[in-house]
Scaffold this active site. Sequence first.
Site, PDB file in Angstrom:
ATOM      1  N   LYS A 102      -5.737   1.201  -3.940  1.00 60.69           N
ATOM      2  CA  LYS A 102      -4.963   1.396  -2.783  1.00 60.69           C
ATOM      3  C   LYS A 102      -3.574   0.772  -2.730  1.00 60.69           C
ATOM      4  O   LYS A 102      -2.770   1.322  -1.979  1.00 60.69           O
ATOM      5  CB  LYS A 102      -6.031   1.000  -1.671  1.00 60.69           C
ATOM      6  N   GLU A 124      -5.796   2.223  10.627  1.00 67.48           N
ATOM      7  CA  GLU A 124      -7.256   1.903  10.687  1.00 67.48           C
ATOM      8  C   GLU A 124      -8.192   1.445   9.425  1.00 67.48           C
ATOM      9  O   GLU A 124      -7.467   1.871   8.129  1.00 67.48           O
ATOM     10  CB  GLU A 124      -8.008   3.103  11.548  1.00 67.48           C
ATOM     11  N   SER A 391     -11.891   3.023 -10.078  1.00 64.64           N
ATOM     12  CA  SER A 391     -11.010   2.797  -8.889  1.00 64.64           C
ATOM     13  C   SER A 391     -10.963   1.275  -8.501  1.00 64.64           C
ATOM     14  O   SER A 391      -9.797   1.247  -7.798  1.00 64.64           O
ATOM     15  CB  SER A 391     -11.347   3.792  -7.707  1.00 64.64           C
TER      16      SER A 391
END
Length: 407
Positions: A102, A124, A391
């Site tokens: 991310k 959020e 990931s």
Amino acid sequence: MNIQHPIDTAPEHLLIPDAKGYFGAWGGPIDDPRVGALLAEIGAALDVALADPAFQAEMSRLRATYIGRPSPVYHARNLSADCGGAQIWFKREDLNHTGAHKINHCIGEVLLAKRMGKKRVLAETGAGQHGVALATAAALLGIECEIHMGVVDIAKEHPNVSRMKILGCKLVPVARGTGTLKDAVDSAFDSYMQDPENTFFAIGSVTGPAPYPRMVQGFQSVIGTEARRQFTEATGTLPTEVAACVGGGSNAIGLFSGFIDAPEVGLVGIEPSGHGLDTDKHAATLTLGKPGHMHGFRCYMLQDDDGAPLPVHSVASGLDYPGVGPQHCHLKDMGRARYESATDDEAFDAFMILSRREGIIPALESAHAVAYAIRRAPQMRPDQSILVNLSGRGDKDIDFVIRSLGL
Ligand SMILES: *Cc1c(COP(=O)(O)O)cnc(C)c1O
């Protein structure tokens, strides 16, 4: 220095949307005209930034010296020998600073927000992974950061809540509704609408209205570009298949974008089938969803008879979403990618196997893709290969796994 345009590094037009933001029949612009105008500004600013060598140089510098890129590509020899078929390789996004992919798009989004003169970034978060990555990028680049999180999630995700506080972001607890992700989205959107001119809403996956899917894909495509070069250097060939877990779809599209123009490489996305596809506790959106519209974009969606998103379940909170990025809907329709699923139990098994056979503790999200490789490799030949995107790392999941498995 050879600095590449992140969007150009997605080597194929198949992943470039039309002018309105549609990938085939999927995605598209937001309805609301006021927000639509602001999102169009973001899209235009993105194009200018991507064409600016100074922006590219800053991205390259932070990738190399802050995120720690390129992340390695690793041949898992023990696991491959155990499975007795295809060679299993990993792209190690778990080794990035903050422990997952991310950070790749959060750095890009915050750099863009600053260029646009925005005063704060806003998002959020569900399990807190996106919140931590965004708070990290905001701390680094010196911009105010506000994260909305449901009170139920705050109680559950203690370490990530502490990280966000330490990193200096403003954490807004959301008590409305069920106090979970959807309520946090609504609350963040209300806050955005109070001052949209000065705020950059940083979406955490390839979801939402245009230009977010193409923007986040562009920043994540570094995964596939690197992986293709590294795998080819190591083996002299391309992988037979590349595989990644799919929540909103950002890590998967990042990996796929490096291989989409090579039709001999199979693209496989793995969705969470939770307690099973025959129960109502899963989040297998591409496998069982129907066309729908949510959070400002058109996608396959798990929905009730009125077209409202259904409650979904996965043991991995990062995969727990009733919609999916428009690129994946398009790749599914074209038959270019294949979507399979793994259950909670398969993910737990893969989590333990990878930890004990390779000494790598994966995120429970990533463990879904590992589970696929373990299932698939024995059906393939030893001269074939599966390159799996790892990931994220599993530190955030260790207490939960110990409790769940009674270790
Ligand atoms: C958030 C997250 C995911 C799911 O998001 P995508 O957009 O589908 O990639 C997968 N793995 C990890 C480690 C995550 O934090």
